[in-house]
Design an enzyme around this catalytic site. Structure first.
Site, mmCIF file in Angstrom:
data_model
loop_
_atom_site.group_PDB
_atom_site.id
_atom_site.type_symbol
_atom_site.label_atom_id
_atom_site.label_comp_id
_atom_site.label_asym_id
_atom_site.label_seq_id
_atom_site.Cartn_x
_atom_site.Cartn_y
_atom_site.Cartn_z
ATOM 1 N N GLY A 1 -9.097 3.846 6.993
ATOM 2 C CA GLY A 1 -8.764 5.249 7.252
ATOM 3 C C GLY A 1 -7.291 5.522 7.480
ATOM 4 O O GLY A 1 -6.804 6.583 7.123
ATOM 5 N N HIS B 1 -1.182 -1.106 -4.400
ATOM 6 C CA HIS B 1 -2.457 -0.773 -3.754
ATOM 7 C C HIS B 1 -2.502 0.731 -3.465
ATOM 8 O O HIS B 1 -1.606 1.286 -2.833
ATOM 9 C CB HIS B 1 -2.561 -1.574 -2.452
ATOM 10 C CG HIS B 1 -3.882 -1.473 -1.760
ATOM 11 N ND1 HIS B 1 -4.985 -2.206 -2.146
ATOM 12 C CD2 HIS B 1 -4.280 -0.739 -0.698
ATOM 13 C CE1 HIS B 1 -5.997 -1.931 -1.338
ATOM 14 N NE2 HIS B 1 -5.601 -1.022 -0.451
ATOM 15 N N ASP C 1 -4.809 3.670 -1.754
ATOM 16 C CA ASP C 1 -5.923 3.954 -0.847
ATOM 17 C C ASP C 1 -6.454 5.361 -1.098
ATOM 18 O O ASP C 1 -5.808 6.340 -0.724
ATOM 19 C CB ASP C 1 -5.451 3.820 0.604
ATOM 20 C CG ASP C 1 -5.184 2.368 0.971
ATOM 21 O OD1 ASP C 1 -6.119 1.562 0.843
ATOM 22 O OD2 ASP C 1 -4.050 2.052 1.357
ATOM 23 N N MET D 1 -12.275 4.525 -0.556
ATOM 24 C CA MET D 1 -12.931 4.661 0.759
ATOM 25 C C MET D 1 -13.591 6.030 0.739
ATOM 26 O O MET D 1 -13.079 7.010 1.305
ATOM 27 C CB MET D 1 -11.888 4.554 1.884
ATOM 28 C CG MET D 1 -11.453 3.122 2.151
ATOM 29 S SD MET D 1 -9.863 3.029 2.983
ATOM 30 C CE MET D 1 -8.788 3.157 1.572
ATOM 31 N N MET E 1 -11.561 -6.005 4.989
ATOM 32 C CA MET E 1 -10.749 -5.115 5.826
ATOM 33 C C MET E 1 -10.427 -5.828 7.143
ATOM 34 O O MET E 1 -11.320 -6.361 7.800
ATOM 35 C CB MET E 1 -11.501 -3.824 6.141
ATOM 36 C CG MET E 1 -11.683 -2.863 4.986
ATOM 37 S SD MET E 1 -10.166 -2.295 4.205
ATOM 38 C CE MET E 1 -9.276 -1.569 5.576
ATOM 39 N N MET F 1 -9.027 8.133 -0.144
ATOM 40 C CA MET F 1 -9.913 8.521 0.975
ATOM 41 C C MET F 1 -10.400 9.942 0.761
ATOM 42 O O MET F 1 -9.631 10.803 0.318
ATOM 43 C CB MET F 1 -9.142 8.446 2.297
ATOM 44 C CG MET F 1 -8.491 7.092 2.524
ATOM 45 S SD MET F 1 -7.705 7.014 4.133
ATOM 46 C CE MET F 1 -6.829 5.454 4.017
ATOM 47 N N GLY G 1 1.089 -2.400 4.113
ATOM 48 C CA GLY G 1 1.648 -1.055 4.050
ATOM 49 C C GLY G 1 2.854 -0.926 4.951
ATOM 50 O O GLY G 1 4.004 -1.067 4.523
ATOM 51 N N HIS H 1 -8.347 1.198 -4.132
ATOM 52 C CA HIS H 1 -9.293 0.921 -3.046
ATOM 53 C C HIS H 1 -9.965 2.233 -2.677
ATOM 54 O O HIS H 1 -9.350 3.102 -2.062
ATOM 55 C CB HIS H 1 -8.500 0.331 -1.859
ATOM 56 C CG HIS H 1 -9.291 0.087 -0.624
ATOM 57 N ND1 HIS H 1 -8.709 -0.146 0.606
ATOM 58 C CD2 HIS H 1 -10.640 0.027 -0.403
ATOM 59 C CE1 HIS H 1 -9.647 -0.332 1.522
ATOM 60 N NE2 HIS H 1 -10.830 -0.221 0.941
ATOM 61 N N GLY I 1 -3.067 3.747 7.898
ATOM 62 C CA GLY I 1 -2.119 2.644 7.884
ATOM 63 C C GLY I 1 -1.618 2.400 9.305
ATOM 64 O O GLY I 1 -1.877 3.192 10.220
ATOM 65 N N GLY I 2 -0.905 1.303 9.492
ATOM 66 C CA GLY I 2 -0.229 1.048 10.763
ATOM 67 C C GLY I 2 -1.110 0.625 11.922
ATOM 68 O O GLY I 2 -0.699 0.719 13.073
ATOM 69 N N ASP J 1 -6.816 -6.705 3.855
ATOM 70 C CA ASP J 1 -6.143 -5.402 3.901
ATOM 71 C C ASP J 1 -6.141 -4.840 5.328
ATOM 72 O O ASP J 1 -7.205 -4.578 5.883
ATOM 73 C CB ASP J 1 -6.905 -4.456 2.946
ATOM 74 C CG ASP J 1 -6.303 -3.068 2.870
ATOM 75 O OD1 ASP J 1 -5.241 -2.837 3.453
ATOM 76 O OD2 ASP J 1 -6.923 -2.214 2.198
ATOM 77 N N GLY J 2 -4.929 -4.670 5.878
ATOM 78 C CA GLY J 2 -4.792 -4.006 7.174
ATOM 79 C C GLY J 2 -4.050 -4.837 8.205
ATOM 80 O O GLY J 2 -4.477 -5.947 8.525
ATOM 81 N N GLY J 3 -2.921 -4.331 8.667
ATOM 82 C CA GLY J 3 -2.172 -4.991 9.739
ATOM 83 C C GLY J 3 -1.554 -6.321 9.358
ATOM 84 O O GLY J 3 -1.237 -7.128 10.234
ATOM 85 N N SER K 1 0.843 -1.199 0.000
ATOM 86 C CA SER K 1 0.000 0.000 0.000
ATOM 87 C C SER K 1 0.880 1.253 0.000
ATOM 88 O O SER K 1 1.680 1.452 0.922
ATOM 89 C CB SER K 1 -0.893 0.008 1.233
ATOM 90 O OG SER K 1 -1.403 1.309 1.417
HETATM 91 C C1 DX5 Z 1 -6.456 1.344 5.525
HETATM 92 C C2 DX5 Z 1 -5.969 0.991 4.148
HETATM 93 C C3 DX5 Z 1 -4.878 -0.010 4.097
HETATM 94 C C4 DX5 Z 1 -3.616 0.400 4.818
HETATM 95 C C5 DX5 Z 1 -2.778 -0.802 5.091
HETATM 96 O O1 DX5 Z 1 -7.581 2.147 5.409
HETATM 97 O O2 DX5 Z 1 -7.042 0.477 3.371
HETATM 98 O O3 DX5 Z 1 -4.585 -0.341 2.756
HETATM 99 O O4 DX5 Z 1 -2.857 1.312 4.083
HETATM 100 O O5 DX5 Z 1 -1.687 -0.430 5.868
HETATM 101 P P1 DX5 Z 1 -1.084 -1.375 6.999
HETATM 102 O O6 DX5 Z 1 -0.551 -2.587 6.307
HETATM 103 O O7 DX5 Z 1 -0.027 -0.542 7.615
HETATM 104 O O8 DX5 Z 1 -2.199 -1.716 7.944
HETATM 105 ZN ZN ZN Z 2 -6.547 -0.363 1.339
#
Ligand code: DX5
Ligand code: ZN
Length: 213
Positions: free
Chosen positions: A140, A31, A33, A66, A135, A35, A195, A64, A142-143, A173-175, A6
């Protein structure tokens, strides 16, 4: 396992190099994101920035969304010819129509589900779906920390796809990191977005640790 880093966790001050490096490090797709500050409390990339990413990327884009007003954003990003566009089912009154519209534009169609949205919500959309994004954090930022209940959800979704004869991919997607990748693989996940795990480590080694499980 396919890996989609990401760009949200990249260094925007040297975006061009980051895109080139992540493609060379073995990313399967990039990827992005998007927003809008309404569906989620954050703002990220517009089409001008994504165009500069697309210019140097040697791997396909996975957008993606959002956002609210999904159709407006689909039409805004479609000229950049991404491979996939996903939008959130929680924010769309006519998901069936929008999935068809994305395919009519020559783009693979995907739908994203928040952590509390049940996997069965896509059951009557499967004929129009190329991928389902689950998700594993609240969208919203990363991290954030991985929400483990997504594993159960992926298993249920995989069963549903097999039962219905669907070839749609499951993306999480996420963590995502080297600690949960094995469980994700076992749960039937095809693609992971990562990410912070990738961008805070050696890109190549991190991507390989997710791919080769
Ligand atoms: C969150 C995003 C993810 C995010 C992933 O809203 O959709 O794509 O960037 O980042 P990590 O891997 O750090 O959770
Ligand atoms: Zn994403």
């Amino acid at each position: 396992m396919l890996v989609a880093p990401s760009m949200l966790s990249s260094n925007f001050g040297r975006l061009e190099d980051e895109v080139k490096n992540i493609c060379e490090a073995g990313a399967d797709k990039i990827h992005i994101d998007v927003m809008d500050g309404h569906f989620v409390p954050n703002l990220t990339f517009g089409p001008v920035v994504v165009q500069s990413i697309a210019k140097v990327a040697t791997k396909p884009l996975d957008i993606h969304l959002m956002v609210q007003n999904n159709t407006f954003f689909v039409d805004l990003f479609a000229p950049l010819k991404p491979k996939y566009i996903s939008f959130h089912i929680e924010e769309e009154k006519h998901p069936h129509r929008l999935l068809q519209h994305i395919r009519d534009l020559g783009i693979k169609s995907a739908i994203a589900l928040n952590p509390s949205t049940p996997p069965e919500s896509v059951e009557f959309l499967l004929d129009n779906l190329d991928m389902i994004l689950l998700m594993s954090v609240n969208p919203g930022f990363g991290g954030q920390k991985f929400i483990p209940s997504v594993l159960e959800k992926a298993k249920r979704l995989k069963k549903l796809l097999v039962k219905k004869g669907s070839n749609a991919l499951i993306e999480v997607d996420g963590g995502v990191n080297d600690k949960n990748i094995y469980d994700l693989k076992k749960a039937g996940v095809d693609v992971v977005v990562a990410g912070s795990y990738v961008f805070k480590n050696d890109y190549k080694k991190a991507i390989e640790s997710l791919k080769n499980i």
